[in-house]
Design a protein around this motif. Sequence first.
Motif, mmCIF file in Angstrom:
data_model
loop_
_atom_site.group_PDB
_atom_site.id
_atom_site.type_symbol
_atom_site.label_atom_id
_atom_site.label_comp_id
_atom_site.label_asym_id
_atom_site.label_seq_id
_atom_site.Cartn_x
_atom_site.Cartn_y
_atom_site.Cartn_z
ATOM 1 N N UNK A 124 -27.382 14.782 7.254
ATOM 2 C CA UNK A 124 -27.700 16.189 7.245
ATOM 3 C C UNK A 124 -26.514 17.056 7.446
ATOM 4 N N UNK A 125 -26.422 18.268 6.755
ATOM 5 C CA UNK A 125 -25.368 18.866 6.814
ATOM 6 C C UNK A 125 -24.005 18.788 5.732
ATOM 7 N N UNK A 126 -24.367 17.538 4.926
ATOM 8 C CA UNK A 126 -23.367 17.097 4.045
ATOM 9 C C UNK A 126 -23.690 17.745 2.657
ATOM 10 N N UNK A 127 -22.758 17.296 1.591
ATOM 11 C CA UNK A 127 -22.864 17.894 0.269
ATOM 12 C C UNK A 127 -22.944 16.808 -0.726
ATOM 13 N N UNK A 128 -23.627 17.020 -1.991
ATOM 14 C CA UNK A 128 -23.584 16.176 -3.247
ATOM 15 C C UNK A 128 -23.623 16.994 -4.238
ATOM 16 N N UNK A 129 -23.094 16.468 -5.268
ATOM 17 C CA UNK A 129 -22.961 17.185 -6.383
ATOM 18 C C UNK A 129 -23.780 16.250 -7.788
ATOM 19 N N UNK A 130 -24.930 16.699 -8.339
ATOM 20 C CA UNK A 130 -25.561 15.953 -9.001
ATOM 21 C C UNK A 130 -24.946 16.451 -10.443
ATOM 22 N N UNK A 131 -24.901 15.750 -11.503
ATOM 23 C CA UNK A 131 -24.587 15.861 -12.804
ATOM 24 C C UNK A 131 -25.644 15.604 -13.904
ATOM 25 N N UNK A 132 -25.726 16.265 -14.906
ATOM 26 C CA UNK A 132 -26.861 16.023 -16.021
ATOM 27 C C UNK A 132 -26.009 16.004 -17.318
ATOM 28 N N UNK A 133 -25.798 14.813 -17.837
ATOM 29 C CA UNK A 133 -25.121 14.962 -18.920
ATOM 30 C C UNK A 133 -26.091 15.096 -20.238
ATOM 31 N N UNK A 134 -25.750 15.618 -21.254
ATOM 32 C CA UNK A 134 -26.756 15.817 -22.405
ATOM 33 C C UNK A 134 -25.946 15.331 -23.576
ATOM 34 N N UNK A 135 -26.711 14.601 -24.446
ATOM 35 C CA UNK A 135 -26.487 14.035 -25.674
ATOM 36 C C UNK A 135 -27.574 14.337 -26.661
#
Length: 129
Positions: free
Chosen positions: A14-25
């Motif tokens: 809790x309090x942390x960070x994440x970066x989600x990616x969504x790559x399209x083709x």
Amino acid sequence: EVQLVESGGGLVQAGGSLRLSCAASGFTFDDYAIGWFRQAPGKEREGVSCISSSDGFKYYADSVKGRFTISVDNAKNTVYLEMNSLKPEDTADYYCAADFWSDCMVAGRPKSAKWYDYWGQGTQVTVSS
């Protein structure tokens, strides 16, 4: 073939960070609205954020406003969801989706999941307390 692939999920305190990616083709984001949804165990899928390709409008659910940021890198054909100040209640499977209609809003409200044509397989986010 149209394909969306999410990545970046994981376990975070809790309090942390994440970066989600969504790559399209198979398509580019120029003409599509992109949405991020999440589904926690035993709960319905809910919209978290979306971005319109028509004017770059960005929407955030109240539960994530000020903590999450959606962005698009057209050169990489990738959409990101930067998630900061994560809370245990953010724990869910996160999905990106694309709708071949450039606006992610309809009648002043974010489009529900039924509007979206293409979906990724999801990425799991777990936030520990």
